[in-house]
Enzyme design. Structure first.
Site, PDB file in Angstrom:
ATOM      1  N   CYS A 108       5.249   0.791   1.533  1.00 36.30           N
ATOM      2  CA  CYS A 108       4.459   0.838   3.213  1.00 36.30           C
ATOM      3  C   CYS A 108       3.171   0.907   1.924  1.00 36.30           C
ATOM      4  CB  CYS A 108       4.980   1.722   3.622  1.00 36.30           C
ATOM      5  SG  CYS A 108       5.466   3.253   3.102  1.00 36.30           S
ATOM      6  N   GLY A 112       3.571   4.638   0.257  1.00 36.85           N
ATOM      7  CA  GLY A 112       4.893   5.025  -0.056  1.00 36.85           C
ATOM      8  C   GLY A 112       5.371   6.911   0.618  1.00 36.85           C
ATOM      9  N   TRP A 113       4.919   7.240   1.324  1.00 38.94           N
ATOM     10  CA  TRP A 113       5.665   8.947   1.947  1.00 38.94           C
ATOM     11  C   TRP A 113       5.755   8.753   3.326  1.00 38.94           C
ATOM     12  CZ3 TRP A 113       0.753  10.921  -1.192  1.00 38.94           C
ATOM     13  CH2 TRP A 113      -0.374  10.811  -0.192  1.00 38.94           C
ATOM     14  N   ASP A 114       5.656   7.452   3.671  1.00 39.87           N
ATOM     15  CA  ASP A 114       6.543   7.897   5.137  1.00 39.87           C
ATOM     16  C   ASP A 114       7.146   6.645   5.781  1.00 39.87           C
ATOM     17  OD1 ASP A 114       4.488   9.665   6.468  1.00 39.87           O
ATOM     18  OD2 ASP A 114       2.610   8.753   6.089  1.00 39.87           O
ATOM     19  N   ARG A 115       6.812   5.345   6.120  1.00 42.48           N
ATOM     20  CA  ARG A 115       7.492   4.575   6.541  1.00 42.48           C
ATOM     21  C   ARG A 115       9.368   4.252   4.779  1.00 42.48           C
ATOM     22  NH1 ARG A 115       3.328   0.064   8.306  1.00 42.48           N
ATOM     23  NH2 ARG A 115       2.272   1.567   6.328  1.00 42.48           N
ATOM     24  N   ARG A 147       1.486  15.410   9.250  1.00 43.48           N
ATOM     25  CA  ARG A 147       2.833  14.820   9.713  1.00 43.48           C
ATOM     26  C   ARG A 147       2.476  15.332  10.988  1.00 43.48           C
ATOM     27  NH1 ARG A 147       0.032  11.999   7.532  1.00 43.48           N
ATOM     28  NH2 ARG A 147       0.830   9.950   6.098  1.00 43.48           N
TER      29      ARG A 147
END
Length: 599
Positions: free
Chosen positions: A305, A308-311, A357
């Site tokens: 994404c 590169g650390w959520d989706r 988050r």
């Protein structure tokens, strides 16, 4: 020694309090790192890409696992590396500048000799020169990968020949790493072509590289909502059904673009992607990723994404768990072990900012594991369907799966194998290896939908996975075949498992959120009805597919651990039936005293 359920609880507790930083490792984090290596070692031979103190990437593991091949007990003593690890380490060091935050292309799953990799998107012109305010613009964090310098927009007019040469060098190293890992497919989850903050282009992506440096790769643009969208998921009491992303927002400019040799084999109407709710969209994208890695015997996949650390961990984790449920990866791990591994490695050690988050109500981490109830059916399986050639039914080799692959009873020797599944390879799949440009062999959609069209029929929040799975597939209308007289009773658990009608404290949480001794079979299951027991009791026994048992066990473990650490918070004084069902599961404890029942 802590039980496995307690280990998961302790892991989530650590995770929920701090983001992982490779240069700030506490003893508890060090134990997490070591346990991940132990779990990988159960099934694989691997080498280590060193990231000591985060000198390569501050939010990647200090010891990055490069899986080389599956191992077994009889070859434990001998190990020969399949790569030059020093060369791989050098490629990593050279390519890190090509991608946002230095999050280089990193292999994380090995499936049939092919690597599934993760990374961030491509860095823009300004980041290549370093900048002071970059992390402030992005997330308010800090990153030690780049030095302090002035924030510079990516202005094409300002990019001269020297800058173009810099792009050639940096992105050239990135391409060399991709090819060294035999990656052919790049799946971009961004909803924008370039990430823009305060009017500045702060990142780029392969799909808009003006020099077409990534022309040798098959690029897929599959826009998926970012972590901020999952605040709406939480505000709807963790109900994803009926939650549709607003594709008309100004910053959304990336269309859905998929090569047609992939789209024609999945029985999905991709032109309607803007009307899908969060469940349908996640299901269909996961089907696509599974189809990609299962339709090419040689080449791997990169998923990314923006940072590169959520989706990215969402889909990496779903891929790992789905493949594990089919016994295609991590074959020796039980539900508690695979859950620990994917939380610790795919999420925590690769830098997911869970405390941030949670503070914003962006529950993408919780969504990932609660979503497992929507992928229990065989539509998501990579296991190939067996076709029988023997026209005579014999007890010795007749299986339950064969019964439900019959097209009709008039031709008992012709087993039904016509339905489209994830293993079907279209006639054009060979084009992948022939370097056919994406532009001439792709399906490209960007249909804006009016607000009154966007909302699909909202189904009950307590509905099971069958409400959304494979919505376009219809039944064949075949007549059920009588079960051979000597066929033994269909057991709940696989042969050799310690699970049976007396399976200790394990309970299975059904897709609708209720707890049953045995969960109901989803409507999509290839086994839609029960068999008569031949015993004197004459009781009916429901067959539950192994895949469903395994995924529901993982989900159950996660829900229990999450409830005792983070917990769920309703946004309204009167919680909906969906959150009430989850809270009821937590309150009842879901029986986690024994973890050895399912393997």
């Amino acid at each position: 020694m802590a039980s496995r359920s307690e280990q998961i609880t302790d892991l989530i507790c650590v995770f929920s309090k701090s983001q992982y930083r490779a240069k700030e490792v506490t003893p508890s984090v060090e134990r997490i790192e070591e346990h991940c290596l132990e779990l990988f070692d159960r099934d694989y031979k691997y080498s280590i890409i060193h990231n000591t103190n985060g000198e390569v990437c501050g939010h990647y593991p200090r010891k990055i696992v490069f899986l080389e091949y599956e191992s077994s007990d009889n070859i434990k003593e001998s190990f020969e590396s399949t790569v030059q690890i020093s060369k791989l380490q050098d490629l990593v060091n050279r390519s890190k500048m090509a991608r946002c935050r230095g999050r280089f292309v990193c292999p994380v799953i090995l499936y049939n000799g092919k690597h599934v990799c993760r990374s961030s998107t491509l860095a823009g012109w300004g980041e290549l020169y370093g900048r002071t305010g970059y992390n402030y613009i992005f997330s308010g964090g800090s990153d030690d990968t780049f030095g302090d310098a002035e924030v510079v927009p990516e202005d094409d007019c300002a990019v001269g020949n020297n800058d173009s040469q810099l792009f050639d060098k940096v992105r050239g190293s990135d391409i060399k790493l991709l090819k060294y890992l035999s990656v052919r497919y790049i799946c971009d989850l961004m909803v924008e072509n370039k990430k823009v903050k305060f009017g500045l282009n702060v990142t780029s992506s392969e799909k808009v590289d003006k020099e077409h440096r990534y022309a040798d790769f098959t690029l897929l643009s599959v826009p998926y909502p970012g972590c901020e969208f999952f605040r709406e998921y939480k505000d709807r009491d963790y109900t994803a059904e009926g939650l549709v992303f607003n594709w008309n927002q100004d910053y959304v400019d990336a269309p859905l673009t998929i090569p047609d040799f992939f789209t024609r084999n999945l029985n999905i109407n991709w032109s309607e992607y803007q009307s899908w709710d969060l469940v349908q969209q996640t299901q269909n994208y996961l089907k696509l990723l599974l189809h990609i890695i299962n339709s090419d015997d040689e080449n791997g996949l990169l998923v990314h994404c923006i940072s590169g650390w959520d989706r990215t961990p969402l889909f990496v984790s779903l891929l790992r768990l789905s493949l594990w449920a089919d016994r295609a990866v991590h074959a020796s791990l039980d539900p508690s072990e695979i859950l620990y591994l994917t939380i610790a490695y795919d999420w925590f050690l690769f830098g997911h900012m869970l405390p941030d988050r949670l503070s914003k109500g962006e529950e993408i981490f919780f969504f990932c594991f609660n979503f497992l109830k929507h992928i229990v059916c065989d539509t998501f399986s990579v296991v190939k369907k067996q076709r029988r050639k023997n026209s005579q039914f014999k007890d010795a080799d007749f299986t339950v799966d064969d019964i439900f692959q019959l097209k009709d009873t008039s031709a008992p020797s012709s087993l039904h194998a016509e339905a489209t599944d994830l293993n079907t390879i279209g006639s054009q799949a060979s084009n992948v290896r022939k370097g056919i440009p994406l532009s001439s062999h792709s399906v490209h959609w960007k249909r804006l939908i009016a607000s009154e069209e966007r909302m699909p029929n909202v189904k009950s929040s307590s509905s099971s996975s069958s409400n959304h799975s494979d919505q376009n597939v219809t039944g064949t209308g075949s007549t059920p075949l009588a079960v051979p007289g000597r066929r033994p009773i269909v057991e709940y658990a696989r042969p050799g498992s310690s699970m049976s009608t007396d399976y200790g404290s394990w309970q299975i949480v059904s897709g609708c959120g209720s707890i049953h001794d045995r969960p109901p079979v989803p409507s999509e299951s290839p086994l839609p009805f029960s068999f008569q027991d031949e015993g004197p009791s004459g009781r009916m026994c429901t067959f539950v597919p192994d895949r469903q048992v395994r995924l529901e066990a993982v989900r159950e473990l996660f829900l229990a651990a999450y409830s005792s650490t983070v917990g769920l918070k309703s946004s309204s004084p009167s919680p909906s039936s969906a959150i009430s069902g989850l809270l009821e599961q937590f309150a009842r404890g879901v029986g986690l005293r024994g973890t050895n029942g399912i393997i």
